[in-house]
Design an enzyme around this catalytic site. Structure first.
Site, mmCIF file in Angstrom:
data_model
loop_
_atom_site.group_PDB
_atom_site.id
_atom_site.type_symbol
_atom_site.label_atom_id
_atom_site.label_comp_id
_atom_site.label_asym_id
_atom_site.label_seq_id
_atom_site.Cartn_x
_atom_site.Cartn_y
_atom_site.Cartn_z
ATOM 1 C CG ASP A 164 -20.289 -42.436 63.871
ATOM 2 O OD1 ASP A 164 -20.760 -41.285 63.741
ATOM 3 O OD2 ASP A 164 -19.131 -42.630 64.306
ATOM 4 C CD GLU A 207 -17.534 -37.322 65.895
ATOM 5 O OE1 GLU A 207 -16.536 -36.663 66.266
ATOM 6 O OE2 GLU A 207 -18.110 -38.140 66.643
#
Length: 392
Positions: free
Chosen positions: A80, A138
């Protein structure tokens, strides 16, 4: 690296690894909404003959490379990006406005793809198996993407897990690792003090909620400076204080919010309990009451020392003894890789990626963040050397 053939294979993939990184950088996606990124990764893994599972923990991808009877080792990369508008102009600048890979996750994915391709085409070196974990979220939302993937058995059969993070404040060509405590837990709190509103000219007829909040603020400072062992890392930061509606009205409610970060599970629990106890004591002592809310975040990231030493030795073989550092102080940032290390042995470490001469020394999460792409080949080699060392 012990295997010259693998070393040469990694070097041949350098252009591809850089190309993959730049693709990810151009098309960043955030949180769990990483479908295009996940599909791109899965297509490559399938092309190279790995067993691929999609939509693990919502949008995660897992590639499995079956080898010999040795240990099964998991390697993890986060997928991400961040909701940041990139301001650095490059030919690989983000094309998704308002989204940016400002924490090097584009590099982490490219490194892991490099390891996957090299090992898939050199299976004779697979004394054990490899599980490639590509994880969403994350950066959040809480509790991140690791926990959902663990809940869906991503660590089943795994003997070790390793993860790495490119770091722009460490020079390219270096690596650093904490043997044990590496990163902090992070929990958020909200403390609402409820008093009794009234006229500013008649304070004795009221219970001043703002006064209660500032008493609590002072107690928080004492919790760090007087209630905690000074040799134990602890940060309690108050981020917001809100209360009151007018200059001539004593507030009936006031709220302060903040975060707690520590390296110890025991201190983490102790501080959370103290926040609740002190808030109750302060409010009740003045005839008021309180509402304490704790938002549990990530646990501390604690490396397993034997695994850390494996990484240190592997990185030394790749970069040289003088370029690999044992870090004495932990980092008070947080990482959901901590959840994996609560389940299986492993380690998380830093790969130097900064280059001040090229202007690549901005801190992570900065809109000008970038890193020296020479770090990508170093990261790939360290992962592969670690695999070889564990199996040997």
């Amino acid at each position: 690296m012990e295997k010259v053939e693998l070393l040469e294979a990694v070097q041949k993939e350098e252009e591809n690894i850089i190309r993959w990184r730049r693709h990810f950088h151009r098309y960043p996606e955030v949180g769990f909404e990483v479908e295009n990124t996940a599909n791109y990764i899965a297509e490559h893994l399938e092309e190279w003959g790995l067993e691929v599972a999609k939509n693990v923990g919502r949008t995660g991808v897992v590639g499995f490379l079956k080898g010999g009877e040795g240990k099964t080792i998991a390697l993890r990369a986060d997928m991400d990006a961040l909701p940041i508008t990139e301001t650095k102009e490059t030919d690989y600048q983000s094309e998704n406005i308002g989204k940016m890979h400002a924490c090097a996750h584009d590099g982490h994915m490219a490194i892991l793809l490099g390891v996957a391709k090299v090992m898939a085409f050199h299976r004779k070196f697979l004394k054990g198996s490899i599980k490639f974990i590509f994880q969403p979220a994350e950066e959040g939302p809480s509790p991140g993407g690791a926990a959902p993937m663990i809940d869906e058995s991503v660590l089943e059969g795994v003997d070790y897990i390793f993860g790495a993070h490119l770091h722009s404040l460490y020079p390219v060509g270096t690596a650093g690792i904490n043997l044990t405590n590496m990163m902090a837990s992070t929990d958020n709190f909200s403390i609402e003090m409820i008093g009794k509103g009234g006229h500013a000219g008649l304070p004795h007829e009221s219970i001043d909620a703002i006064a209660l909040v500032f008493r609590m603020y002072q107690e928080i400072q004492l919790m760090v400076s007087r209630n905690n062992d000074p040799l134990e890392p602890l940060v309690i930061s108050v981020g917001t204080v809100n209360g009151g509606v007018a200059t001539n009205v004593i507030a009936d409610k006031a709220v302060l919010t903040g975060t707690v970060r520590t390296q110890s599970k025991n201190i983490r629990e102790k501080i959370i309990q103290q926040l609740e106890d002190k808030a109750n004591f302060i409010s009740e002592s003045e005839g008021g009451r309180c509402n304490v809310q704790i938002e549990r975040g990530l646990p501390p990231l604690v490396n397993h020392e034997s695994s850390s030493l494996m990484v240190k030795n592997a990185a030394t073989k790749v970069l040289g003894k003088e370029k690999v550092f044992i870090l004495e102080k932990p980092n008070m940032g947080a990482e959901d890789f901590a959840y994996y290390l609560e389940e299986v042995p492993g380690a998380f470490y830093w790969i130097g990626a900064g280059n001040k001469e090229k202007g690549m020394d901005y801190v992570m999460h900065h809109p000008q963040f970038d890193f020296d792409e020479k770090a990508l080949i170093n990261g790939t080699k360290i992962f592969i050397q670690t695999l070889m060392d564990v199996w040997n």
